[in-house]
Design a protein around this motif. Sequence first.
Motif, PDB file in Angstrom:
ATOM      1  N   SER A  27       0.857  -1.178   0.000  1.00  0.00           N
ATOM      2  CA  SER A  27       0.000   0.000   0.000  1.00  0.00           C
ATOM      3  C   SER A  27       0.897   1.232   0.000  1.00  0.00           C
ATOM      4  CB  SER A  27      -0.889  -0.015   1.245  1.00  0.00           C
ATOM      5  OG  SER A  27      -1.764   1.069   1.231  1.00  0.00           O
ATOM      6  N   ILE A  28       0.623   2.192  -0.904  1.00  0.00           N
ATOM      7  CA  ILE A  28       1.472   3.381  -1.026  1.00  0.00           C
ATOM      8  C   ILE A  28       0.612   4.641  -0.984  1.00  0.00           C
ATOM      9  CG2 ILE A  28       3.300   2.195  -2.291  1.00  0.00           C
ATOM     10  CD1 ILE A  28       2.163   3.406  -4.874  1.00  0.00           C
ATOM     11  N   THR A  29       1.250   5.794  -0.885  1.00  0.00           N
ATOM     12  CA  THR A  29       0.538   7.071  -0.866  1.00  0.00           C
ATOM     13  C   THR A  29       0.224   7.505  -2.300  1.00  0.00           C
ATOM     14  OG1 THR A  29       2.537   8.418  -1.011  1.00  0.00           O
ATOM     15  CG2 THR A  29       1.788   7.777   1.225  1.00  0.00           C
ATOM     16  N   GLN A  30      -0.649   8.490  -2.418  1.00  0.00           N
ATOM     17  CA  GLN A  30      -0.994   9.025  -3.727  1.00  0.00           C
ATOM     18  C   GLN A  30       0.237   9.644  -4.396  1.00  0.00           C
ATOM     19  OE1 GLN A  30      -3.860  12.227  -3.760  1.00  0.00           O
ATOM     20  NE2 GLN A  30      -4.386  11.842  -5.886  1.00  0.00           N
ATOM     21  N   ASP A  31       1.088  10.307  -3.618  1.00  0.00           N
ATOM     22  CA  ASP A  31       2.300  10.900  -4.170  1.00  0.00           C
ATOM     23  C   ASP A  31       3.246   9.828  -4.731  1.00  0.00           C
ATOM     24  OD1 ASP A  31       1.417  13.460  -3.583  1.00  0.00           O
ATOM     25  OD2 ASP A  31       2.468  13.534  -1.649  1.00  0.00           O
TER      26      ASP A  31
END
Length: 79
Positions: free
Chosen positions: A67-71
């Motif tokens: 899971s990663i950030t939008q950036d």
Amino acid sequence: MTIVRLAMALLFVTVLTTGCAYYYKVVDTSSGQVYYTTDVAREPNNVRFKDARTGKEMVIPTANVQSITQDEYRAGLGR
């Protein structure tokens, strides 16, 4: 009373528009290929997702899903 209702409606709309997206980085552990997606289906022996770069449906038997950030998602896609 109307100000309270207006404030609640604005809060509800804000939550709906900002808090509903998930971003994933999928790494094929056999080849090292990296994919980015917003939806992952984990099956018993596979990981299924739509590659954000190509739009193709992918099925990978040996994958690491993070899971990663939008950036991070945008950076991975070069946007």
